[in-house]
Design an enzyme around this catalytic site. Structure first.
Site, PDB file in Angstrom:
ATOM      1  N   ASP A  58       0.857  -1.186   0.000  1.00 19.41           N
ATOM      2  CA  ASP A  58       0.000   0.000   0.000  1.00 19.41           C
ATOM      3  C   ASP A  58       0.889   1.231   0.000  1.00 19.41           C
ATOM      4  O   ASP A  58       2.123   1.138   0.077  1.00 19.41           O
ATOM      5  CB  ASP A  58      -0.958   0.013   1.202  1.00 19.41           C
ATOM      6  CG  ASP A  58      -0.229  -0.204   2.517  1.00 19.41           C
ATOM      7  OD1 ASP A  58       0.918   0.265   2.670  1.00 19.41           O
ATOM      8  OD2 ASP A  58      -0.804  -0.853   3.412  1.00 19.41           O
ATOM      9  N   ASP A  60       1.334   5.349   1.516  1.00 22.60           N
ATOM     10  CA  ASP A  60       0.955   6.372   2.484  1.00 22.60           C
ATOM     11  C   ASP A  60       1.517   7.715   2.040  1.00 22.60           C
ATOM     12  O   ASP A  60       2.595   7.787   1.440  1.00 22.60           O
ATOM     13  CB  ASP A  60       1.493   6.040   3.879  1.00 22.60           C
ATOM     14  CG  ASP A  60       0.912   4.737   4.429  1.00 22.60           C
ATOM     15  OD1 ASP A  60      -0.207   4.392   4.024  1.00 22.60           O
ATOM     16  OD2 ASP A  60       1.581   4.092   5.243  1.00 22.60           O
ATOM     17  N   ASP A 137       9.767   5.130  13.277  1.00 21.61           N
ATOM     18  CA  ASP A 137      10.370   4.036  14.041  1.00 21.61           C
ATOM     19  C   ASP A 137      11.785   3.691  13.601  1.00 21.61           C
ATOM     20  O   ASP A 137      12.732   3.764  14.389  1.00 21.61           O
ATOM     21  CB  ASP A 137       9.457   2.803  14.015  1.00 21.61           C
ATOM     22  CG  ASP A 137       9.005   2.393  12.623  1.00 21.61           C
ATOM     23  OD1 ASP A 137       9.518   2.942  11.620  1.00 21.61           O
ATOM     24  OD2 ASP A 137       8.135   1.498  12.520  1.00 21.61           O
TER      25      ASP A 137
END
Length: 411
Positions: A58, A60, A137
């Site tokens: 996907d 983002d 992260d």
């Protein structure tokens, strides 16, 4: 204090990302934001995968537009989330493009955790692209692709870590893992799925902070475990978790894979690899069956121990009770819905039913119509693949599944 270095920028000729590899709907979102005067970047795992010449699952988008601004630009959108507010833009065909406003690290004094805890409970403090990169992260997940000039922007050393094939946490590992303990599980999954190593300081931080996983949201931990089981590299991820002592905190049941082997009962440590093979072959494996595979070694080990003491086979009622006993602490520790828990129990108890010898074809067909049959058959096949034994017992059940399908098609 963080060093304020200039970002590393790769212009279009120096990286492999092409717009033809980005979905048409994602490009629509990027261009509309850009044309309205906002910064619009492809962010996160999509950039990482494209840099590695992999197909992203996907896409983002990151932007300096606030959620309400994005909502006004896209009528086919909805603002979601509380801890982390973002916008989902919906398109025909089911594609959803996630749009998040650039954030910076929230003020720890405004967090709702107990005194001395660093757990982030609210992440809606907006910031610059640089600040957003540093609050992500891992370095390989903090790269930006700028639609205005097609450059890749790197504030944190992610390009170098892609070249090193290394997962490295951004910032001080102990702090970052206390802020969000689920990052420790994600490190193991990313390393497994990408075939990367984990940076030494990151490994040390995981080992030191592993107990903080007990403070994490059970829902998020469960989602991460399910994603790990379904990523096609669960065996490597579980090995990383074992090496870093995360299993003893969150999935102690998996140690029974080793215990079963030590008892000479079979190579149950190969179960995650068998699951990976089935996932990578495109086989239908339910979340319940994948989770139940973690408990199967404990179920069989406990049955072996009980039958060794009683000197007689367990009844179906006793097996059902044993299954419930094994599932209870697992469900209590994680966030397992009642429906999923019921399916896990059916898969485990049903597995024992499939192991019963000498059933007539008609009886097998009746069993194949039970609601737990497909999950139990998945476990049975997983075990056969893992141990290399039981092919003769598996085939009649496969035939029963085929006969059921033929009979259902005629009705």
């Amino acid at each position: 204090m963080r060093e304020r270095r200039e970002p590393r920028i790769l212009p279009r000729p120096e990286h492999p990302i092409s717009r033809k590899n980005i979905s048409e709907n994602t490009l629509k979102v990027l261009y509309r934001l850009n044309n309205q005067g906002y910064k619009a970047y492809l962010v996160g795992g999509g950039v990482r995968d494209l840099m590695l010449r992999r197909e992203p699952k996907d896409f983002d988008v990151g932007t300096d537009a606030r959620p309400n601004d994005v909502r006004r630009l896209f009528r086919n959108s909805r603002i979601i989330g509380r801890r982390f507010r973002l916008v989902h833009v919906f398109f025909q065909g089911g594609e959803v493009v996630e749009v998040a406003t650039f954030r910076r690290e929230p003020d720890p004094n405004q967090q709702a955790g107990a005194e001395g805890e660093m757990l982030i409970t609210d992440d809606n403090t907006y910031g610059s692209p640089r600040e957003d990169a540093f609050r992500r992260d891992f370095t390989v997940n903090a790269l930006f692709y700028d639609i205005s000039d097609f450059a890749v922007i790197d504030y944190v050393g992610g390009i170098a870590d892609l070249e090193r094939r290394m997962i490295r946490v951004i910032g001080e590992p102990a702090v970052r893992f206390q802020e969000d303990p689920v990052r420790m599980l994600r490190a193991c999954e990313f390393a497994a799925r990408l075939g990367f190593g984990i940076d030494g300081r990151t490994q040390e931080g995981i080992h030191e902070q592993r107990k903080t996983l007990e403070l994490a949201s059970p829902v998020r931990v469960t989602e991460e475990i399910v994603d790990m089981l379904r990523c096609g590299s669960a065996a490597r991820a579980i090995q990383w978790m074992m090496d870093l002592d995360l299993l003893e905190v969150i999935l102690p049941e998996t140690y029974d894979m080793v215990a079963v082997e030590e008892r000479g009962l079979g190579r149950f440590d190969r179960l995650p690899g068998a699951l990976d093979d089935m996932i990578n072959e495109g086989r239908a494996v339910s979340d319940a069956a994948a989770l139940a595979s973690l408990l199967l070694p404990r179920a069989l080990l406990r049955r072996y121990e009980i039958e060794g003491v009683d000197q007689r086979p367990m009844s179906r009622t006793a097996i059902d009770e044993l299954t419930a006993e094994i599932i209870a602490p697992f469900v209590g520790r994680l966030s397992i819905s009642r429906d999923r828990s019921t399916r896990m129990g059916g898969a485990l108890a049903g597995f024992h039913r499939l192991a019963e010898p000498d059933l007539a074809p008609r009886a097998r067909l009746a069993v194949a119509r039970r609601p737990w049959f497909d999950d139990a058959l998945t476990l049975f096949e997983m075990l056969v693949r893992a141990t290399g034994e039981g092919h003769e017992a598996l085939e009649p059940w496969r035939r029963a599944a085929d006969l059921r399908g033929d009979a259902d098609a005629k009705e």
